[in-house]
Design a protein around this motif. Structure first.
Motif, mmCIF file in Angstrom:
data_model
loop_
_atom_site.group_PDB
_atom_site.id
_atom_site.type_symbol
_atom_site.label_atom_id
_atom_site.label_comp_id
_atom_site.label_asym_id
_atom_site.label_seq_id
_atom_site.Cartn_x
_atom_site.Cartn_y
_atom_site.Cartn_z
ATOM 1 N N GLU A 89 0.844 -1.185 0.000
ATOM 2 C CA GLU A 89 0.000 0.000 0.000
ATOM 3 C C GLU A 89 0.885 1.242 0.000
ATOM 4 O OE1 GLU A 89 -3.003 0.156 2.939
ATOM 5 O OE2 GLU A 89 -3.876 -1.791 2.415
ATOM 6 N N PRO A 90 0.557 2.224 -0.828
ATOM 7 C CA PRO A 90 1.364 3.449 -0.867
ATOM 8 C C PRO A 90 1.175 4.257 0.408
ATOM 9 C CG PRO A 90 -0.591 3.680 -2.230
ATOM 10 C CD PRO A 90 -0.557 2.246 -1.791
ATOM 11 N N PRO A 91 2.127 5.102 0.754
ATOM 12 C CA PRO A 91 1.969 5.955 1.937
ATOM 13 C C PRO A 91 0.808 6.929 1.728
ATOM 14 C CG PRO A 91 3.886 6.623 0.644
ATOM 15 C CD PRO A 91 3.409 5.317 0.079
ATOM 16 N N ILE A 92 0.119 7.251 2.824
ATOM 17 C CA ILE A 92 -1.056 8.104 2.725
ATOM 18 C C ILE A 92 -1.018 9.178 3.804
ATOM 19 C CG2 ILE A 92 -2.426 6.498 4.133
ATOM 20 C CD1 ILE A 92 -4.847 7.356 2.390
ATOM 21 N N GLU A 93 -1.300 10.407 3.396
ATOM 22 C CA GLU A 93 -1.395 11.539 4.315
ATOM 23 C C GLU A 93 -2.870 11.782 4.630
ATOM 24 O OE1 GLU A 93 1.096 13.164 5.586
ATOM 25 O OE2 GLU A 93 2.815 12.710 4.324
ATOM 26 N N THR A 94 -3.159 12.217 5.874
ATOM 27 C CA THR A 94 -4.544 12.423 6.289
ATOM 28 C C THR A 94 -4.703 13.810 6.908
ATOM 29 O OG1 THR A 94 -4.700 10.053 6.745
ATOM 30 C CG2 THR A 94 -6.475 11.435 7.579
ATOM 31 N N PRO A 95 -4.863 14.825 6.073
ATOM 32 C CA PRO A 95 -5.037 16.188 6.613
ATOM 33 C C PRO A 95 -6.394 16.347 7.289
ATOM 34 C CG PRO A 95 -5.409 16.188 4.254
ATOM 35 C CD PRO A 95 -4.917 14.804 4.605
ATOM 36 N N ARG A 96 -6.459 17.304 8.233
ATOM 37 C CA ARG A 96 -7.709 17.591 8.929
ATOM 38 C C ARG A 96 -8.339 18.903 8.479
ATOM 39 N NH1 ARG A 96 -8.750 14.392 13.351
ATOM 40 N NH2 ARG A 96 -7.104 12.913 13.902
ATOM 41 N N THR A 97 -7.594 19.718 7.740
ATOM 42 C CA THR A 97 -8.114 20.979 7.218
ATOM 43 C C THR A 97 -7.696 21.124 5.766
ATOM 44 O OG1 THR A 97 -6.164 22.310 7.781
ATOM 45 C CG2 THR A 97 -7.868 22.048 9.493
ATOM 46 N N LEU A 98 -8.396 21.980 5.052
ATOM 47 C CA LEU A 98 -8.076 22.200 3.640
ATOM 48 C C LEU A 98 -6.706 22.844 3.494
ATOM 49 C CD1 LEU A 98 -9.076 21.926 0.752
ATOM 50 C CD2 LEU A 98 -10.217 24.154 0.989
ATOM 51 N N SER A 99 -6.363 23.765 4.389
ATOM 52 C CA SER A 99 -5.052 24.394 4.292
ATOM 53 C C SER A 99 -3.937 23.378 4.512
ATOM 54 C CB SER A 99 -4.941 25.550 5.296
ATOM 55 O OG SER A 99 -5.090 25.075 6.621
ATOM 56 N N GLU A 100 -4.171 22.436 5.403
ATOM 57 C CA GLU A 100 -3.181 21.372 5.615
ATOM 58 C C GLU A 100 -3.071 20.495 4.361
ATOM 59 O OE1 GLU A 100 -2.420 17.558 8.590
ATOM 60 O OE2 GLU A 100 -3.879 19.101 9.145
ATOM 61 N N ALA A 101 -4.206 20.234 3.719
ATOM 62 C CA ALA A 101 -4.190 19.451 2.483
ATOM 63 C C ALA A 101 -3.406 20.178 1.393
ATOM 64 C CB ALA A 101 -5.615 19.184 2.016
ATOM 65 N N TYR A 102 -3.597 21.485 1.296
ATOM 66 C CA TYR A 102 -2.856 22.259 0.298
ATOM 67 C C TYR A 102 -1.350 22.190 0.566
ATOM 68 C CZ TYR A 102 -7.142 24.429 -1.511
ATOM 69 O OH TYR A 102 -8.361 24.659 -2.098
ATOM 70 N N GLY A 103 -0.960 22.207 1.837
ATOM 71 C CA GLY A 103 0.458 22.092 2.163
ATOM 72 C C GLY A 103 1.041 20.769 1.707
ATOM 73 N N ILE A 104 0.262 19.709 1.851
ATOM 74 C CA ILE A 104 0.711 18.389 1.401
ATOM 75 C C ILE A 104 0.815 18.352 -0.119
ATOM 76 C CG2 ILE A 104 0.073 15.949 1.271
ATOM 77 C CD1 ILE A 104 -1.263 16.352 4.051
ATOM 78 N N LEU A 105 -0.189 18.888 -0.797
ATOM 79 C CA LEU A 105 -0.183 18.884 -2.263
ATOM 80 C C LEU A 105 0.978 19.699 -2.822
ATOM 81 C CD1 LEU A 105 -4.024 19.326 -2.861
ATOM 82 C CD2 LEU A 105 -2.663 17.291 -3.400
ATOM 83 N N ALA A 106 1.430 20.712 -2.082
ATOM 84 C CA ALA A 106 2.540 21.545 -2.547
ATOM 85 C C ALA A 106 3.857 20.782 -2.566
ATOM 86 C CB ALA A 106 2.662 22.782 -1.662
ATOM 87 N N THR A 107 3.936 19.655 -1.850
ATOM 88 C CA THR A 107 5.182 18.881 -1.796
ATOM 89 C C THR A 107 5.345 17.941 -2.978
ATOM 90 O OG1 THR A 107 4.246 17.027 -0.525
ATOM 91 C CG2 THR A 107 5.050 18.950 0.724
ATOM 92 N N GLY A 108 4.300 17.775 -3.770
ATOM 93 C CA GLY A 108 4.373 16.888 -4.920
ATOM 94 C C GLY A 108 3.061 16.171 -5.144
ATOM 95 N N PRO A 109 2.905 15.482 -6.287
ATOM 96 C CA PRO A 109 1.637 14.827 -6.620
ATOM 97 C C PRO A 109 1.231 13.763 -5.607
ATOM 98 C CG PRO A 109 3.070 14.977 -8.551
ATOM 99 C CD PRO A 109 3.899 15.350 -7.360
ATOM 100 N N HIS A 110 -0.035 13.796 -5.228
ATOM 101 C CA HIS A 110 -0.646 12.772 -4.380
ATOM 102 C C HIS A 110 -1.968 12.368 -5.018
ATOM 103 C CE1 HIS A 110 2.151 14.389 -1.410
ATOM 104 N NE2 HIS A 110 1.851 13.388 -0.590
ATOM 105 N N ARG A 111 -2.272 11.088 -4.992
ATOM 106 C CA ARG A 111 -3.562 10.613 -5.499
ATOM 107 C C ARG A 111 -4.623 10.847 -4.429
ATOM 108 N NH1 ARG A 111 -8.042 9.014 -7.330
ATOM 109 N NH2 ARG A 111 -8.243 7.299 -8.833
#
Length: 285
Positions: free
Chosen positions: A6-28
């Protein structure tokens, strides 16, 4: 053969946190996971390298209307669409499409945003969104933008989303006097992937149709509008003769795909028959 890890998965709790994760590179992105969980096994192509779980983002939930537009958060489930009084009043065709998707378990977890972003040509809600002139509001670390449904699906399972963007919400205009009819053809009456899925929208003025939209899924590499056939219906009345002309036009216009679920010839014939029936039913024939 060993199971795919299974690929690694990030679990943000806010939209701004999600945007920070997306800024690091492509995530499905994953929400309900009804399609991604199959991809993880490698059965539908290579599994994603990294994923981001959007399920906890309250900013992507909710159904609202302002009198001109119904806005559905990307995490709106099919069950929520079916149960929404607002959707039943303003978007009955979308409610009907949601009811055809999988079984109760899928409807409880699967999301409208997932159906949109997954970009399967067999996505049952996509022709409805096309026919109703929906817009996708998308966002990422660089901000938000709006993409019309007709410009969103660009190729087989490809969208106009940039690598750092996710679907935030879907906006569907409330158009006075608009009728929308939906029909899905599958191998079974339930839990079937569509062979042909169709949405037909129009407004009637003095007995004649205007603002006609005819959208189809499962007949091309993406959801499509049948614009030549729309022109045949524009300004026409829903008579049996009109139904025959439109069916003939559609059969000539589309170039259906062949795949494991159906042949091109079957899809062409069934598309024409479904359109004929929708027009005849609308006209009371």
């Amino acid at each position: 053969m060993p199971a795919a890890a299974e690929p690694p998965i990030e679990t943000p709790r806010t939209l701004s946190e999600a945007y920070g994760i997306l800024a690091t590179g492509p995530h499905r992105p994953i929400a309900g996971g009804t399609d991604v969980m199959v991809q993880i096994t490698g059965e539908l192509g290579p599994p994603p390298d990294r994923m981001i779980d959007l399920w906890r983002l309250a900013e992507l939930r909710g159904i609202a209307a302002d009198g001109q537009v119904v806005t559905l958060g990307a995490l709106t489930t099919y069950t929520e669409i079916r149960q929404s009084a607002m959707c039943r009043e303003h978007l009955p065709a979308l409610v009907e499409a949601a009811a055809t998707i999988g079984a109760a378990q899928i409807q409880n977890r699967g999301t409208l945003g997932g159906n949109v972003a997954n970009a399967s040509p067999a996505g049952d809600t996509l022709p409805v969104l096309l026919a109703m002139d929906a817009e996708m509001v998308v966002g990422g670390p660089r901000g938000e933008r709006t993409i019309a449904a007709g410009e969103f699906w660009v190729a087989y399972r490809e969208t106009a989303l940039e690598a750092d963007e996710i679907v935030l919400r879907i906006r569907i205009p409330i158009t006075a006097g608009r009728e929308v009819r939906f029909r899905k053809i599958g191998t079974r009456r339930a839990q079937a992937i569509s062979k042909v899925v169709m949405a037909l929208a129009w407004r009637e003025r003095d007995g004649k149709w205007s603002d006609v939209r005819l959208a189809l899924g499962s007949v091309a590499d993406r959801p499509i509008r049948a614009r030549t056939t729309e022109a045949v219906l524009e300004g026409a009345t829903p008579t049996s003769e009109t139904a025959d002309r439109a069916a003939e036009s559609l059969a000539a216009e589309i170039q259906p795909i062949d795949d494991v679920r159906s042949t091109a010839d079957y899809r062409r014939a069934v598309s024409a028959r479904v359109l004929r029936r929708l027009i005849r039913d609308a006209g009371g024939w």
